[in-house]
Design an enzyme around this catalytic site. Structure first.
Site, mmCIF file in Angstrom:
data_model
loop_
_atom_site.group_PDB
_atom_site.id
_atom_site.type_symbol
_atom_site.label_atom_id
_atom_site.label_comp_id
_atom_site.label_asym_id
_atom_site.label_seq_id
_atom_site.Cartn_x
_atom_site.Cartn_y
_atom_site.Cartn_z
ATOM 1 N N LYS A 130 0.810 -1.217 0.000
ATOM 2 C CA LYS A 130 0.000 0.000 0.000
ATOM 3 C C LYS A 130 0.845 1.269 0.000
ATOM 4 O O LYS A 130 0.423 2.304 -0.531
ATOM 5 C CB LYS A 130 -0.964 -0.013 1.191
ATOM 6 C CG LYS A 130 -2.101 -1.030 1.042
ATOM 7 C CD LYS A 130 -3.044 -0.994 2.202
ATOM 8 C CE LYS A 130 -4.285 -1.843 1.938
ATOM 9 N NZ LYS A 130 -3.992 -3.241 1.601
ATOM 10 N N GLY A 178 -8.593 -7.271 3.588
ATOM 11 C CA GLY A 178 -9.665 -7.977 4.276
ATOM 12 C C GLY A 178 -10.008 -7.398 5.633
ATOM 13 O O GLY A 178 -10.531 -8.100 6.499
ATOM 14 N N GLY A 179 -9.701 -6.115 5.838
ATOM 15 C CA GLY A 179 -10.030 -5.480 7.117
ATOM 16 C C GLY A 179 -9.053 -5.775 8.229
ATOM 17 O O GLY A 179 -9.268 -5.366 9.376
ATOM 18 N N HIS A 222 -17.256 4.590 -0.334
ATOM 19 C CA HIS A 222 -16.232 3.699 -0.874
ATOM 20 C C HIS A 222 -16.566 3.450 -2.343
ATOM 21 O O HIS A 222 -17.577 2.830 -2.667
ATOM 22 C CB HIS A 222 -16.236 2.391 -0.081
ATOM 23 C CG HIS A 222 -15.057 1.515 -0.335
ATOM 24 N ND1 HIS A 222 -14.511 0.710 0.621
ATOM 25 C CD2 HIS A 222 -14.302 1.321 -1.445
ATOM 26 C CE1 HIS A 222 -13.486 0.037 0.114
ATOM 27 N NE2 HIS A 222 -13.340 0.401 -1.143
ATOM 28 N N ARG A 307 -6.548 -8.331 -9.108
ATOM 29 C CA ARG A 307 -7.235 -9.566 -9.486
ATOM 30 C C ARG A 307 -8.649 -9.191 -9.930
ATOM 31 O O ARG A 307 -9.050 -8.031 -9.840
ATOM 32 C CB ARG A 307 -7.322 -10.519 -8.292
ATOM 33 C CG ARG A 307 -8.005 -9.887 -7.076
ATOM 34 C CD ARG A 307 -8.207 -10.864 -5.941
ATOM 35 N NE ARG A 307 -8.593 -10.204 -4.712
ATOM 36 C CZ ARG A 307 -9.811 -9.773 -4.412
ATOM 37 N NH1 ARG A 307 -10.786 -9.929 -5.292
ATOM 38 N NH2 ARG A 307 -10.068 -9.190 -3.264
ATOM 39 N N VAL A 310 -14.920 -10.425 -6.737
ATOM 40 C CA VAL A 310 -16.205 -11.124 -6.724
ATOM 41 C C VAL A 310 -17.343 -10.183 -7.114
ATOM 42 O O VAL A 310 -18.407 -10.627 -7.563
ATOM 43 C CB VAL A 310 -16.446 -11.759 -5.330
ATOM 44 C CG1 VAL A 310 -16.688 -10.707 -4.280
ATOM 45 C CG2 VAL A 310 -17.595 -12.756 -5.381
#
Length: 353
Positions: A130, A178-179, A222, A307, A310
């Protein structure tokens, strides 16, 4: 490099997504791509194993690694290498989950002379960090929220940066996702415990406790932009999604397009995502994520998911493109011609917990 035999490094719904896309791709283009399902013992009779052209048994669903940790079989690199060689695969599709954002797996494919249907390993590493991704964004004139500008190693450094930025702040792991490895800090009194907890969680989850600090954008929406790039350097911003409804930093609702952005703002954030993709040399599918401060009407770059996500179906429904078939096309050397597709209509996707 052309390919014809695609190993699926995934199971269930993602695997079926690829199998269906390959069937349509072959029918539309007259190609003869074949799918190879890599499966574990519990999935022996699963739909994706039955529907694939070929299948390969990876063995039990879990294994114990050299450190004594019990791991899922789709993370067993030695087993995956044996499978790729034994099946004669000349391409690998990973979908989402498992090794989808593992640069090491992309390097394994490269070593075996197999096409990795995704971004290059070095691009994946740079964007997966990041801190590095923020520097790339800044170089591409993509807005970034005020942040420490460097890794924060000690609590004294954390205090200095937090004071300069002003509370509240967010402590984040550079390898996070993932938090995990993230903490919100409202006051100086909460900083040390939050910093220590975030570092410990990051080390446990990612093996890397490098942290940074950024300003908290309160009440921000977001926003994310689906991108896809080809070998010629073209990057399409395919569509904008809004995933502001979350629980524990996990997305619950995805909307396309964002219900709060004007058409000009929609175009602005898409152009920013495309600039970042070009600056990074991005190839294949990915997602650029932003925070949007409604009051200030300002975007700030968050991260890149290197990637297919989903959430991609809401983009497909509102643009008419098939992202998996696009992945296959650009991985096979095709170029993106003309403008990116326009968005028409509205779609919502929900995660059921």
């Amino acid at each position: 490099m052309k390919f014809s035999r695609i190993a699926i490094i995934n199971r269930g719904e993602p695997a079926m997504r690829l199998i269906n896309a390959v069937g349509e791709f072959n029918a539309e283009r007259g190609t003869s791509l074949r799918t190879i399902a890599l499966y574990t013992a519990p999935d022996r009779q699963a739909m994706f194993v039955r529907e694939a052209d070929e299948s390969y048994d990876l063995g039990p669903a879990a294994f114990t690694d050299a450190q004594g940790r019990r791991m899922l079989r789709y993370l067993d690199y030695e087993g995956l290498e044996r499978a790729l060689i034994a099946t004669g695969a000349d391409a690998a599709w990973v979908g989402w989950g498992f090794v989808a954002e593992h640069a090491a797996f992309a390097e394994l494919c490269d070593r075996l002379g197999i096409v990795f249907i995704g971004p290059d390993a070095d691009v994946m590493r740079r964007l997966g960090d990041k801190i590095t991704s923020k520097h790339i964004a800044q170089s591409a004139n993509v807005p970034v929220a005020p942040w420490s500008g460097e890794p924060v190693e000690t609590i004294d450094e954390a205090r200095r940066h937090a004071e300069q930025l002003g509370y509240p702040v967010m402590i984040k792991a550079t390898a996070g996702g993932g938090g995990r490895g993230i903490r919100r800090v409202a006051t100086p009194e909460d900083l040390e415990s939050a910093f220590d907890a975030a570092k410990a969680e990051a080390l446990s989850a990612f093996g890397d406790d490098t942290m940074f600090i950024e300003s908290l954008v309160s009440g921000a929406r977001h926003i994310e932009v689906q991108i896809i790039g080809d070998d010629a350097g073209t990057v399409w911003p395919v569509g904008v999604r809004d995933c502001s409804v979350q629980r524990r930093n996990q997305k619950l609702l995805e909307e396309a397009p964002s219900p709060t952005l004007t058409s000009d703002q929609d175009q602005e954030v898409k152009e920013a995502a495309a600039r970042l993709g070009r600056a990074a040399g991005y190839r294949n599918a990915g997602t650029v994520e932003f925070l949007y401060d409604e009051a200030a009407r300002e975007f700030s770059f968050m991260e890149v998911n290197a990637r297919l996500q989903v959430e991609h179906p809401v983009t497909e429904l509102t643009t008419g493109v098939d992202m998996v078939k696009l992945q296959l096309a650009v991985a096979n050397g095709e170029v993106l011609e003309g403008p990116a597709p326009a968005t028409v209509g509205h779609a919502i996707e929900a995660r059921l917990n």
